[in-house]
Write an enzyme that holds these catalytic residues in place. Structure first.
Site: not given
Ligand code: NDP
Length: 477
Positions: A280, A379
């Site tokens: 992340c 993302e």
């Protein structure tokens, strides 16, 4: 042999099992794991609820001893557990062992924290009255974890939950149950009373949802996608429960004209591609000022040519496979989207064949990207990064902050002025100067802002904020 779920101190097989597949070699079955049902999840929650009164009042030495023993066993078995992790998730063996050591360090840290629980004693605003401020456990904590850090994320949620006297229902990602099963087994054998820690492996839509729907879970800590994070938030508001979310990132890494090129390239390659870009905190937006742009892109290409992408367990592998087929499809879809949007695929992006069937992808670098493109805004969660050319530091900072996310933000510069300004003005929970955007310590706060995170920080002493609730007591002298 099927590895079972742990409910109320008993290993329970359940009626279904699922296979844990090695992404470096899909013919390799890492193990079979029991799949919990919603009913199993409810039994686990009931067990955690029943165990809470005694565990919340347990002595700090008992908690210290169990967490300490767990740390010792994880560290003693780091090679074996690291190999299991790399085999089920696909990060390299060095990364797998490193993550396992991290898990051991986290248990060690929180074993120490059990001995440092403290409150405050203050005079009241009124005469002859004393005020005490103490922290108490929250109750039953639900822990839902993703697949990308199969041992470290469970460790950084389970260790503080138990340290501060909570009981736990833990649902790991179905893709990587092996490392989670191993740490629950270690904690169980270290002497946790029955019901204090319950493991329910299985589908998020079933087991996770049963946790979200239960009024008997008092706090949920979640790491994963933004979509699931929103479900956790909505369900938690419904039940008036505490919740903490760590979700996605679209982390920028700024490279200024005055950067040390070698430092910038090393940090960018690490940020974007190590752990197959599945962090992340990975950087997928390389924001580069025009004076160094062409040299940076050329050096990145050279460095990327030398990367060894292969079986995670093979000596010399620097980047393992993507975690599974669906994530691989997501990565290649975004590579196609980037091309359609007009970015130039300067390097990589093709599927690779290796000795064994696995999800191998050559890390991809786009140039001529803009910050408005989908590849710059969404993302991807794979080894895909874009270079965005900017005029100067001011534009770099604006572009870096122009994102719905705010987890980690990096800069490569030799200018104290720009480094200092960036640390102050980057809209992110973590800022890195001349370092990769990923790679954090275990004893300091971890987390972000904007769309990346919600709630108090994880890790270090800041974890107490989530896993405890504060009580203020007044006594007449
Ligand atoms: P998810 O958010 O789907 O999964 C995270 C965890 O939530 C898993 O344990 C999952 O269970 C569980 N879950 C899924 N649905 C529910 C539900 N309805 N109720 C409760 N729990 C649920 O993420 P994925 O693992 O599928 O990854 C998808 C994308 O998320 C990635 O491509 C990436 O973009 C992002 N991601 C971000 C991470 C980060 O650290 N920021 C980490 C991982 C993923 P199950 O076992 O069924 O999957």
């Amino acid at each position: 042999m099927v590895q079972k779920n742990l409910i109320d101190g008993e290993w329970i097989a359940g009626s279904e099992a699922f296979r844990n597949i090695n992404p470096s070699n899909t013919n390799d079955v890492v193990g079979e794991y029991a799949r919990a049902s919603a009913e199993d999840a409810r039994a686990a929650i009931a067990a955690a609820k029943a165990a809470f009164p005694a565990w919340s009042r347990s002595g700090i030495l008992e908690r210290h001893a169990i967490l300490r023993k767990t740390a010792d066993e994880i560290l003693a078995r780091k090679d074996e557990l690291g190999k299991l992790l790399s085999r089920e998730e696909g990060k390299t063996l060095a990364e797998g062992i490193g993550e396992t050591v991290r898990a051991g360090q986290i248990f060690d840290f929180f074993a120490g924290e059990c001995l440092r629980l403290a409150g405050e004693v203050l005079p009241s605003a009124r005469p002859n009255i004393g005020v005490e401020i103490t922290r108490e456990p929250v109750g039953v904590v639900g822990i839902i974890t993703p697949w990308n850090f199969p041992i470290a994320i469970p460790a950084w949620k389970i260790a503080p939950a138990l340290c501060y006297g909570n009981t736990v229902v833990f649902k790991p990602a179905e893709l990587v149950p092996g490392s989670s099963w191993a740490i629950v087994d270690i904690l169980h054998r270290a002497g946790l009373p029955k019901g204090v820690l319950n493991l329910v492996m299985g589908k998020g839509s079933v087991v996770g949802q049963a946790m979200l729907d239960s009024p008997d879970i008092h706090a949920i800590t979640f790491t994963g996608s933004t979509g699931t994070g929103k479900r956790v938030a909505l369900a938690s508001v419904e039940h008036n429960r505490k919740y903490q979310l760590e979700m996605g990132g679209k982390n920028p890494f700024v490279v200024l004209d005055d950067a040390d090129l070698a430092v910038a390239v090393e940090a960018a390659v690490n940020s974007a591609f190590f752990s197959t870009g599945q962090r992340c905190t990975a950087s997928s937006r390389l924001i580069v000022t025009e004076g160094i742009h062409d040299r940076f892109v050329a050096a990145m290409g050279e460095r990327m040519k030398g990367l060894v992408i292969d079986d995670a367990l093979k000596a010399g592998t620097q980047i393992g496979p993507v975690v599974d087929e669906s994530q691989l499809n997501q990565d290649t879809d975004y590579i196609a989207i980037g091309r359609q949007e007009g970015a130039k695929l300067a390097f990589g992006g093709e599927l690779l064949k290796r000795d064994t069937p696995g999800f191998y992808l050559q890390p991809a670098l786009f140039t001529e990207a803009t910050n408005a493109m989908r590849i710059s805004r969404e993302e991807i969660f794979g080894p895909v990064a874009s270079v965005i050319r900017v005029k100067d530091y001011d534009e770099a900072l604006t572009v870096a902050n122009d994102t719905p996310f705010g987890l980690s933000s990096g800069i490569a510069t030799t200018s104290l002025k720009h480094a200092t300004h960036f640390k102050r003005n980057a809209e992110a929970g973590m800022v890195m100067v001349n370092l990769p955007t990923a790679g954090v310590d275990f004893h300091v706060p971890f987390g972000g802002r904007k769309g990346s995170s919600h709630g108090s920080r994880e890790q270090g002493r800041y974890a107490a904020e989530f896993y405890t609730t504060v009580k203020t007591a007044y006594t007449l002298a």
